[in-house]
Motif scaffolding. Structure first.
Motif, PDB file in Angstrom:
ATOM      1  N   GLN A 175       0.829  -1.207   0.000  1.00  0.00           N
ATOM      2  CA  GLN A 175       0.000   0.000   0.000  1.00  0.00           C
ATOM      3  C   GLN A 175       0.862   1.255   0.000  1.00  0.00           C
ATOM      4  O   GLN A 175       0.533   2.242  -0.654  1.00  0.00           O
ATOM      5  N   LEU A 190       1.937   1.724  -3.502  1.00  0.00           N
ATOM      6  CA  LEU A 190       0.804   2.190  -4.302  1.00  0.00           C
ATOM      7  C   LEU A 190       0.537   3.670  -4.031  1.00  0.00           C
ATOM      8  O   LEU A 190       0.319   4.455  -4.965  1.00  0.00           O
ATOM      9  N   THR A 191       0.557   4.062  -2.764  1.00  0.00           N
ATOM     10  CA  THR A 191       0.340   5.464  -2.407  1.00  0.00           C
ATOM     11  C   THR A 191       1.394   6.347  -3.057  1.00  0.00           C
ATOM     12  O   THR A 191       1.072   7.384  -3.653  1.00  0.00           O
ATOM     13  N   ASN A 244       3.189   5.796  -5.724  1.00  0.00           N
ATOM     14  CA  ASN A 244       2.974   5.848  -7.177  1.00  0.00           C
ATOM     15  C   ASN A 244       1.789   6.728  -7.540  1.00  0.00           C
ATOM     16  O   ASN A 244       1.830   7.467  -8.532  1.00  0.00           O
ATOM     17  N   ARG A 245       0.735   6.670  -6.750  1.00  0.00           N
ATOM     18  CA  ARG A 245      -0.433   7.527  -7.003  1.00  0.00           C
ATOM     19  C   ARG A 245      -0.079   9.005  -6.833  1.00  0.00           C
ATOM     20  O   ARG A 245      -0.557   9.855  -7.585  1.00  0.00           O
ATOM     21  N   ASP A 289       1.555  10.131 -10.021  1.00  0.00           N
ATOM     22  CA  ASP A 289       0.822   9.914 -11.277  1.00  0.00           C
ATOM     23  C   ASP A 289      -0.041  11.130 -11.605  1.00  0.00           C
ATOM     24  O   ASP A 289      -1.028  11.389 -10.909  1.00  0.00           O
ATOM     25  N   GLN A 314      -2.214  11.525 -13.725  1.00  0.00           N
ATOM     26  CA  GLN A 314      -3.578  11.145 -14.099  1.00  0.00           C
ATOM     27  C   GLN A 314      -4.429  10.748 -12.901  1.00  0.00           C
ATOM     28  O   GLN A 314      -5.628  10.532 -13.031  1.00  0.00           O
ATOM     29  N   PHE A 315      -3.815  10.633 -11.724  1.00  0.00           N
ATOM     30  CA  PHE A 315      -4.531  10.221 -10.517  1.00  0.00           C
ATOM     31  C   PHE A 315      -4.853  11.464  -9.691  1.00  0.00           C
ATOM     32  O   PHE A 315      -4.010  12.349  -9.565  1.00  0.00           O
ATOM     33  N   ILE A 355      -4.757  12.304  -6.669  1.00  0.00           N
ATOM     34  CA  ILE A 355      -4.102  12.502  -5.373  1.00  0.00           C
ATOM     35  C   ILE A 355      -2.817  13.275  -5.611  1.00  0.00           C
ATOM     36  O   ILE A 355      -2.067  12.974  -6.544  1.00  0.00           O
ATOM     37  N   HIS A 356      -2.576  14.258  -4.773  1.00  0.00           N
ATOM     38  CA  HIS A 356      -1.420  15.143  -4.926  1.00  0.00           C
ATOM     39  C   HIS A 356      -0.627  15.172  -3.635  1.00  0.00           C
ATOM     40  O   HIS A 356      -1.155  14.873  -2.567  1.00  0.00           O
ATOM     41  N   HIS A 415      -0.808  15.416   1.731  1.00  0.00           N
ATOM     42  CA  HIS A 415      -1.427  14.733   0.594  1.00  0.00           C
ATOM     43  C   HIS A 415      -2.875  15.194   0.517  1.00  0.00           C
ATOM     44  O   HIS A 415      -3.544  15.309   1.557  1.00  0.00           O
ATOM     45  N   LEU A 448      -6.636  15.250  -2.183  1.00  0.00           N
ATOM     46  CA  LEU A 448      -7.311  14.767  -3.381  1.00  0.00           C
ATOM     47  C   LEU A 448      -8.515  15.643  -3.666  1.00  0.00           C
ATOM     48  O   LEU A 448      -9.006  16.351  -2.788  1.00  0.00           O
TER      49      LEU A 448
END
Length: 149
Positions: A34, A37-38, A40-41, A44, A46-47, A49-50, A66, A68
């Motif tokens: 996780q 994954l976090t 990478n998000r 990304d 295109q996702f 989440i910033h 973080h 969104l």
């Protein structure tokens, strides 16, 4: 002096101990999968989440935020949910948390968001003393169902 900037791929080594400190603060566990994954998000484009990182004297990483965006039923423009905010214990009270919140607020303005909102634990007195100065306490009570099987 605290500096805030968007996360980049070169920040992983600085971000990871902060992330672990954040998870530990909330006496929780997040798997390595996780965490990956976090990360990478966050990178990304295109996702939705910033992330941003705070650095202090000498460029040392001292915190992160973080957030969104999501559509809202009460607004034509999106809301910004500030999901994670962490500042190292030795730099709390220095303005780093305030600067991270200001960064998200400015980002929300630039992206035409209707509002920024977040949650914290009732017992998180240090953070709440800051939040009470920079935002309005809404009086809502948080409920959840989960984790889902």
């Amino acid at each position: 002096m605290t500096e805030i900037r968007p996360l980049t791929s070169t920040d992983r080594e600085a971000w990871l101990p902060l992330w672990h400190g954040y998870i530990e603060f909330y006496e929780s566990e997040v798997s390595d999968e996780q965490t990956a994954l976090t990360w990478n998000r966050l990178l990304d484009p295109q996702f939705p989440i910033h992330g941003a990182i705070a650095t202090g004297d000498g460029g040392r990483a001292i915190g992160f935020v973080h957030w969104l965006t999501h559509a809202a039923t009460w607004s034509a423009t999106p809301y910004v949910y500030l999901e994670d905010l962490f500042v190292t214990p030795d730099t709390r009270g220095t303005g780093a948390g305030r600067a991270l919140i200001a960064h998200v607020t400015q980002w929300a303005r630039e992206h035409d968001a209707a509002k920024v909102y977040w949650l914290t634990q009732e017992t998180n007195a240090t953070a709440r003393s800051l939040y009470d100065r920079v935002a309005t306490r809404t009086g809502f009570v948080h409920y959840e169902i989960g984790p889902m099987p």
